[in-house]
Design a protein around this motif. Structure first.
Motif, PDB file in Angstrom:
ATOM      1  N   THR A  77       0.831  -1.204   0.000  1.00 29.28           N
ATOM      2  CA  THR A  77       0.000   0.000   0.000  1.00 29.28           C
ATOM      3  C   THR A  77       0.868   1.257   0.000  1.00 29.28           C
ATOM      4  O   THR A  77       0.353   2.365   0.040  1.00 29.28           O
ATOM      5  N   ILE A  78       2.182   1.101  -0.037  1.00 28.78           N
ATOM      6  CA  ILE A  78       3.057   2.274  -0.040  1.00 28.78           C
ATOM      7  C   ILE A  78       3.263   2.841  -1.452  1.00 28.78           C
ATOM      8  O   ILE A  78       3.110   4.023  -1.663  1.00 28.78           O
ATOM      9  N   PRO A  79       3.593   2.006  -2.431  1.00 20.86           N
ATOM     10  CA  PRO A  79       3.781   2.571  -3.773  1.00 20.86           C
ATOM     11  C   PRO A  79       2.477   3.103  -4.354  1.00 20.86           C
ATOM     12  O   PRO A  79       1.398   2.644  -3.973  1.00 20.86           O
ATOM     13  N   GLU A  80       2.592   4.023  -5.268  1.00 18.63           N
ATOM     14  CA  GLU A  80       1.425   4.641  -5.898  1.00 18.63           C
ATOM     15  C   GLU A  80       0.566   3.554  -6.539  1.00 18.63           C
ATOM     16  O   GLU A  80       1.063   2.690  -7.259  1.00 18.63           O
ATOM     17  N   ALA A  81      -0.732   3.623  -6.278  1.00 16.40           N
ATOM     18  CA  ALA A  81      -1.629   2.524  -6.589  1.00 16.40           C
ATOM     19  C   ALA A  81      -1.702   2.186  -8.073  1.00 16.40           C
ATOM     20  O   ALA A  81      -1.830   1.029  -8.438  1.00 16.40           O
ATOM     21  N   PHE A  82      -1.642   3.186  -8.933  1.00 19.95           N
ATOM     22  CA  PHE A  82      -1.892   2.932 -10.347  1.00 19.95           C
ATOM     23  C   PHE A  82      -0.627   2.936 -11.190  1.00 19.95           C
ATOM     24  O   PHE A  82      -0.653   2.608 -12.356  1.00 19.95           O
ATOM     25  N   MET A  83       0.472   3.360 -10.605  1.00 24.14           N
ATOM     26  CA  MET A  83       1.717   3.454 -11.365  1.00 24.14           C
ATOM     27  C   MET A  83       2.699   2.371 -10.953  1.00 24.14           C
ATOM     28  O   MET A  83       3.465   1.878 -11.741  1.00 24.14           O
ATOM     29  N   HIS A  84       2.723   2.061  -9.680  1.00 24.32           N
ATOM     30  CA  HIS A  84       3.828   1.292  -9.146  1.00 24.32           C
ATOM     31  C   HIS A  84       3.436  -0.020  -8.484  1.00 24.32           C
ATOM     32  O   HIS A  84       4.165  -0.974  -8.543  1.00 24.32           O
ATOM     33  N   ALA A  85       2.283  -0.002  -7.809  1.00 20.57           N
ATOM     34  CA  ALA A  85       1.958  -1.105  -6.907  1.00 20.57           C
ATOM     35  C   ALA A  85       2.051  -2.454  -7.612  1.00 20.57           C
ATOM     36  O   ALA A  85       2.444  -3.454  -7.024  1.00 20.57           O
ATOM     37  N   PHE A  98       4.105  -3.584  -9.661  1.00 19.06           N
ATOM     38  CA  PHE A  98       5.433  -4.146  -9.891  1.00 19.06           C
ATOM     39  C   PHE A  98       6.222  -4.369  -8.621  1.00 19.06           C
ATOM     40  O   PHE A  98       7.345  -4.826  -8.656  1.00 19.06           O
ATOM     41  N   VAL A  99       5.661  -3.951  -7.517  1.00 16.87           N
ATOM     42  CA  VAL A  99       6.440  -4.035  -6.301  1.00 16.87           C
ATOM     43  C   VAL A  99       5.772  -5.029  -5.366  1.00 16.87           C
ATOM     44  O   VAL A  99       4.656  -4.824  -4.937  1.00 16.87           O
ATOM     45  N   GLY A 100       6.454  -6.102  -5.084  1.00 15.97           N
ATOM     46  CA  GLY A 100       5.867  -7.105  -4.202  1.00 15.97           C
ATOM     47  C   GLY A 100       6.492  -6.989  -2.835  1.00 15.97           C
ATOM     48  O   GLY A 100       7.309  -7.792  -2.443  1.00 15.97           O
ATOM     49  N   GLY A 101       6.135  -5.955  -2.107  1.00 16.02           N
ATOM     50  CA  GLY A 101       6.675  -5.794  -0.756  1.00 16.02           C
ATOM     51  C   GLY A 101       8.138  -5.374  -0.780  1.00 16.02           C
ATOM     52  O   GLY A 101       8.731  -5.103  -1.832  1.00 16.02           O
ATOM     53  N   ALA A 102       8.715  -5.357   0.405  1.00 18.73           N
ATOM     54  CA  ALA A 102      10.074  -4.832   0.561  1.00 18.73           C
ATOM     55  C   ALA A 102      11.146  -5.660  -0.151  1.00 18.73           C
ATOM     56  O   ALA A 102      12.041  -5.092  -0.767  1.00 18.73           O
ATOM     57  N   PRO A 103      11.097  -6.999  -0.100  1.00 11.49           N
ATOM     58  CA  PRO A 103      12.193  -7.763  -0.701  1.00 11.49           C
ATOM     59  C   PRO A 103      12.436  -7.391  -2.162  1.00 11.49           C
ATOM     60  O   PRO A 103      13.578  -7.335  -2.609  1.00 11.49           O
ATOM     61  N   VAL A 104      11.354  -7.136  -2.913  1.00 16.43           N
ATOM     62  CA  VAL A 104      11.531  -6.824  -4.325  1.00 16.43           C
ATOM     63  C   VAL A 104      12.250  -5.492  -4.491  1.00 16.43           C
ATOM     64  O   VAL A 104      13.230  -5.377  -5.227  1.00 16.43           O
ATOM     65  N   ALA A 105      11.776  -4.475  -3.776  1.00 13.01           N
ATOM     66  CA  ALA A 105      12.396  -3.157  -3.891  1.00 13.01           C
ATOM     67  C   ALA A 105      13.886  -3.254  -3.582  1.00 13.01           C
ATOM     68  O   ALA A 105      14.725  -2.675  -4.280  1.00 13.01           O
ATOM     69  N   PHE A 106      14.211  -4.012  -2.553  1.00 14.07           N
ATOM     70  CA  PHE A 106      15.609  -4.065  -2.131  1.00 14.07           C
ATOM     71  C   PHE A 106      16.450  -4.960  -3.043  1.00 14.07           C
ATOM     72  O   PHE A 106      17.619  -4.679  -3.279  1.00 14.07           O
ATOM     73  N   ALA A 130       6.080   9.345   1.845  1.00 11.24           N
ATOM     74  CA  ALA A 130       6.780   8.899   0.642  1.00 11.24           C
ATOM     75  C   ALA A 130       6.165   9.566  -0.586  1.00 11.24           C
ATOM     76  O   ALA A 130       6.866  10.139  -1.421  1.00 11.24           O
ATOM     77  N   PHE A 131       4.854   9.520  -0.674  1.00 11.41           N
ATOM     78  CA  PHE A 131       4.139  10.115  -1.801  1.00 11.41           C
ATOM     79  C   PHE A 131       4.199  11.645  -1.749  1.00 11.41           C
ATOM     80  O   PHE A 131       4.342  12.307  -2.762  1.00 11.41           O
TER      81      PHE A 131
END
Lengths: 158, 388, 165, 379
Positions: free
Chosen positions: B126-134, B136-144, D63-64
């Motif tokens: 729920t942290i990344p932007e809902a329509f642009m990013h969410a 592609f990002v599967g929680g913290a492990p992916v980002a890191f 963040a946003f």
């Protein structure tokens, strides 16, 4: 004090809170672009950077970004990963995923996508094909809805 | 800046899966420990600062209301600071500014997380932007993992060498965790185990990843006058730094992480540090992932960019090395997110005041603590020293 | 959150929007004190704790006294009365997403005999459909008593509501 | 202690905006910077106020918000709480002597969020208060009943607050709800949570407020018309409603602290205008008592006397207050901004017809006002 037979309990629940976000003029136009198979960015008049997705203002110069640019649909992989675990909302049939960040030609900075077009269940194959610096191009989905998933995946160009 | 500020007491809960207590009771465990350590009572406190990760993590929003009694803040001022993963450092900064401003003399700072009450990875989506990013990002492990890969690509780092260095960090941290009475993960592992563990998000393997922990940390800060009166051996705040980058993580390079570099420069400048590797005695670096620690060693100026694996393999950051990093076992062994950055600070304070027990770095006088957060966005630093 | 009421649709907007519902799972730990308190409800007992320092009996039971900050070991378990007086109340007569049950219902603060604070619960057991009649009736209500649910799950709904005596 | 001045403010109207949250936030921030003649990177530090659960479905709100607040690569922080907390934290950052300017932003798009009652029910503990339907409206309704019964305050007196504030809002270009209404209208509006009527409850508004703060020296350089922070106090109450006397809140403690710092001994005489946070009409009366504008239980007589009218001796909420505009997270910062504009004589059509030297701004949130903060501003 609790007696020994009273093991502390937990209560399980699922909470849902509804939201509805306005996309605003900038992102509405960006998503409409996707429907027409166009990737749109905006250019900052101060620093000259082109950012994708399009932005209403430059985060660094803080000036409105009013110049629209259609950018290339090909680019280079900056980084990628391999998602192979489940959590609430992501079930086993949804994985693996190969997320990537791509630097589109002519664009400053990168943006996200998924790699596809071959059997990504085979990790060794993924690790062989997907490399930082590899070239990719957008593959559009047949039916488009003005949504990010209008780009079905990014395909490695040999 | 302003008035001098010191740490006069710290308290931590036993971290781990804490289904045995309710969330307010977990908070109280840390608060009570901090009061006992400082030898003061809640009556001596002017105000409280509290923080955790997003409220949705545990399903109670604005949970400082719910915790008012456990925080001992009834009838007193409270500020609630939250900056995602860097919350632990940001709440400390709020307390430091509050005292430096002259508006308070003694402040209790508390950070907490009870990750087993929610689903951390689902909350992170729920942290990344809902329509642009969410998507592609599967929680913290992916980002890191993405960041680690970007870093290796950028500096052309040999994958096997990075793998080995990450394994060394994993072993050092797990050894620390075994000795740290508060740590969550307590396992004896070998380099071999770390290198061959199950892949979570390539290149990150199971022993490269932090756990989900329940835990709280409380730190009591005081002005110079009060600190000298109350505390025999305070840990003095020598410098703080905080920086954040753009929301869209593609907008700036994550291989050379500018916010970490600039935040540490700001803190070093205040602390009068010019050569951190030489001058610091110990560092508590935020390392939810081993690869993250490799990058931070560079960003925090401990070694040249792209060379951290070489330094790690040489043992520079291991026990007995020039700058031992994460004697506590770090976030890799204990990760109650909202508390994790404050635990780094508490551990640094314990090191420079000689209270670190089994994980004490002999004669440590100057220690760095750090946390990062957001969509690969934020970095916060606090440097503590034994001398004013 | 109890989904007694269907999620309201957002009003139709003239501009482009995206729906982003946040749906997350939770597993909340009660801890020993509240486990014992809720298990007590299952046996039709309302349990409080007495702080040995200030002597107040607080309901629901506490792991520590909020004013003295004394530990559990300093608290003594007390079964309080199932009857008490109404301190204040409101009649909920509108809908919102996430509310605990279909309106109308009364939420009240109730001082149970032998307790030194008030508890929150529903008041019911009579016709709530006409707000004016409810207000008239509540003017004469002072003493109320707990009505237990037939099926109990060791949670706050084990008391169905409080009814006028 | 370094003196802190308010240099510039900017805010958005409370009405629903079709801009994205990012665009919506950017505008007032840019406006404040342009007014002060500063570039984003020239500001010393940034403090944001936003709230994860009232942030359009995206958590870790900072963040946003970072980009639109202008905080890229600046020392900055975020308060998860009422905007007035970001204001005071911004002030403290300047008082520490480390920064000479601070930009403070409070933001929310209420139109994108679930109902306030859905959201505030998430403030409750999950075992006891939440399943019993405690949220801000039900807690306020119980507080109101106690207020009516203990002090004999009448429903008409509470309704008068709505009449006054929505009337004032007619002259405020930033107000969300503007209506000329009668006491009768309010009393006849639906009894949604008896004794609270629909018109006595604040709406759900959009709203971003941006404010530039500066040290004394810097403030004098940046504006001819700085407004100074004179006093601050805040306090938190215990959590469970049953443990509190709902008519004896921590606003008293907060006010005492603020008055002491500002050297105010008789608030009723020394304060020229007050912008206070009244999401439920009766709360304006109760808060006035606790702020010492009248004796305990005399809130009803206070509104009857006309003192708090826009032309009265001690106008309360000349902007229309929260009953007219309720951008939940930023509403406290709106109070500070409105108070500052009154002192500067720049409030426009709702500018008071008298010299304003000292103004009070306060904000509260949580069940029945669990937390309160009070700021005193002066010229």
């Amino acid at each position: 004090m609790a007696e020994k037979n009273e093991k502390p309990r937990t209560i399980h629940t699922v909470l849902r809170v509804p939201f509805e976000m306005a996309l605003g003029p900038t992102w509405t136009r960006f998503f409409e672009g996707l429907r027409e198979k166009k990737i749109l960015g905006t250019k900052c008049k101060e620093c000259g950077r082109i950012l994708v997705p399009a932005r209403p203002f430059c985060p660094r110069c803080f000036e409105p970004m009013e110049e629209w640019v259609e950018v290339a649909q090909e680019g280079t992989i900056i980084t990628w990963s391999y998602v192979n675990y489940t959590y609430f909302g992501v079930t086993a049939d949804m994985i693996p995923i190969v997320p990537t960040r791509i630097k589109l030609d002519g664009v400053d900075g990168g943006w996200g996508g998924r790699i596809g077009g071959f059997d990504i269940k085979d990790f060794d194959l993924v690790n062989k094909k997907v490399k930082v610096g590899a070239r990719v191009k957008a593959v559009w989905s047949g039916e488009r809805h003005g949504h990010l998933r209008d780009i079905e995946y990014w395909e490695i160009i040999e | 800046m302003g008035r001098a500020v010191a740490v006069i007491g710290t308290g931590q809960t036993r971290h781990g899966r804490r289904d045995d207590v309710s969330y307010p009771d977990l908070i109280k465990e840390a608060v009570k420990a901090a009061f006992e350590d400082a030898g003061i009572t809640s009556q001596d406190i002017d105000a409280v600062v509290y923080g955790s990760m997003p409220s949705m993590m545990e399903g109670v929003a604005y949970n400082h209301f719910y915790f008012a009694d456990a925080l001992r803040v009834v009838g007193k001022p409270l500020l609630r600071t939250e900056t995602c993963g860097s919350t632990g450092q940001s709440i400390a900064h709020t307390g430091i500014y509050w005292i430096a401003s002259g508006m308070a003399d003694i402040i209790l700072v508390v950070g907490s997380e009870k990750q087993h009450e929610g689903d951390a990875q689902a909350t992170m989506t729920t942290i990344p932007e809902a329509f642009m990013h969410a998507d592609f990002v599967g929680g913290a492990p992916v980002a890191f993992s993405m960041q680690s890969r970007e870093w290796m690509g950028h500096f052309n780092i040999d994958e096997d060498k990075a793998r080995e260095a990450a394994a060394i960090i994993s072993v050092d941290c797990h050894d620390g965790g075994l000795k740290n009475p508060y740590a969550h993960i307590r396992v004896n592992i070998t380099k071999e185990d770390a290198m061959k563990a199950r892949i979570i998000t390539y290149p990150v393997r199971l022993l490269d990843v932090c756990p989900s922990s329940d835990g709280a940390c409380a730190v009591i800060f005081a002005s110079e006058d009060k600190a000298k009166k109350i505390c025999k051996k305070p840990a003095w705040v020598k410098g703080t730094g905080f920086r954040g980058e753009e929301y869209f993580s593609g907008d700036s390079s994550k291989a050379v992480w500018q916010s970490a570099i600039e935040a540490s420069k700001e803190a070093y400048k205040q602390a009068g540090i010019t050569d951190p590797l030489k001058e610091l005695d110990v560092a508590e670096v935020y390392n939810p992932f081993t690869y993250q620690q490799l990058m931070f060693l560079e960003c925090l100026g401990f070694c040249p960019p792209g060379e951290s694996p070489d330094y790690v393999v040489k043992g520079v950051f291991s026990p007995g090395g020039k700058l031992f990093c994460n004697p506590s076992g770090g976030v890799l062994c204990t990760n109650p997110i909202g508390a994790a950055g404050l635990i780094r600070l508490a551990e640094a304070a314990m090191q420079v005041t000689g209270k670190a027990g089994a994980i004490q770095v002999e004669g440590a006088k100057l220690a760095l603590s750090h946390a990062m957060g957001g969509a690969l966005q934020f970095n916060g630093i606090t440097i503590l020293g034994s001398e004013l | 959150m109890v989904e007694a009421v269907k999620s309201p649709e957002f009003p139709v907007k003239e501009y482009k929007t995206g729906n982003k519902d946040t749906v997350l799972p939770y597993n909340w730990a009660l801890g020993p004190t509240w486990t014992k308190f809720f298990n007590g409800l299952k046996e039709e007992k309302i349990l409080g704790t007495r702080c040995k320092k200030c002597n107040r009996v607080l309901v629901p039971a506490r792991t520590f006294c909020p004013s003295c900050y004394k530990d559990m070991e300093d608290e003594e378990w007390v079964e309080v009365a199932q009857e008490g007086t109404v301190e204040t109340w409101c009649l909920v007569n509108y809908k919102y997403y996430g509310q605990p049950k279909e309106p109308p219902y009364i939420i009240a603060q109730i001082c149970l005999d032998r307790a030194d604070c008030s508890v929150t619960h529903f008041i019911g057991g009579f016709d709530l459909s006409d707000p004016d009649k409810v207000r008239e009736k509540m003017k004469s209500v002072s003493r109320i008593k707990a009505v237990w649910s037939k099926e109990k799950h060791a949670d706050i709904y084990d008391i169905a509501y409080f009814e006028p005596v | 202690m370094q003196k802190v001045g308010i240099v510039e403010v900017a805010m958005t109207p409370g009405t629903e905006s079709s801009l994205s949250l990012m665009e919506f936030t950017y505008k007032p921030v840019k406006e404040v910077l342009d007014k002060a003649g500063l570039r984003r990177d020239q500001v010393g530090t940034y403090v944001l106020a936003s709230t994860d659960i009232m942030h359009s479905g995206m958590s870790c709100a900072n963040a946003f918000d970072w980009d639109a607040a202008g905080a890229f690569m600046k020392p900055a922080s975020r308060e998860e709480g009422d905007g007035i907390t970001a204001f005071i934290y911004g002030c403290m950052r300047i008082m520490s002597g480390r920064h000479d300017t601070a930009l403070v932003v409070g933001l929310i798009k209420g139109s994108e969020n679930a109902e306030n009652d859905t959201i505030t029910s998430c403030f409750a503990d999950p075992f006891y208060s939440r399943p019993l339907g405690i949220q801000e409206t039900t807690a306020a309704a119980m507080q109101m009943r106690l207020y009516l019964e203990r002090y004999g305050i009448t429903e008409e007196q509470c309704a008068k607050v709505v009449v006054k504030n929505l009337g004032n809002a007619l002259f405020n270009p930033y107000a969300h709800i503007k209506k000329r209404v009668s006491v009768e209208d309010v009393l006849k509006s639906e009894r949604i949570c008896d004794p609270l009527k629909a018109m006595e409850c604040a709406p759900k508004s959009d709203g971003v407020c941006a404010m530039l703060l500066a040290s004394e020296e810097k403030a004098r350089k940046l504006t001819n018309n700085p407004v100074w922070l004179k006093g601050w106090g805040s306090s938190m109450d215990t959590f469970y409603l049953g443990d509190r006397d709902l008519l004896d809140t921590q606003l008293k403690t907060a006010a005492v602290g603020a008055y002491k710092m500002a050297g105010i001994s008789d608030p009723r005489k020394e304060i020229d205008v007050a912008e206070i946070c009244e999401p439920y009409a009766f709360q304006e009366l109760l808060w006035c008592e606790e702020l010492g504008f009248c004796a305990q239980g005399q809130g009803g007589k206070l509104i009857d006397s006309g003192v708090t009218q826009i032309a009265g001796d001690l106008p309360v909420n000349p902007s229309g207050g929260v009953l007219a505009t309720n951008p939940y997270v930023s509403r406290g910062l709106y109070r500070v901004a409105e108070a500052a504009l009154q002192i500067r004589g720049e409030a426009g059509q709702h500018q008071l017809d008298k010299k304003v030297n000292t103004a009070l701004a306060c904000a509260g949130y949580g069940f029945a006002g669990q937390w309160h903060g009070v700021a005193i501003l002066g010229n």
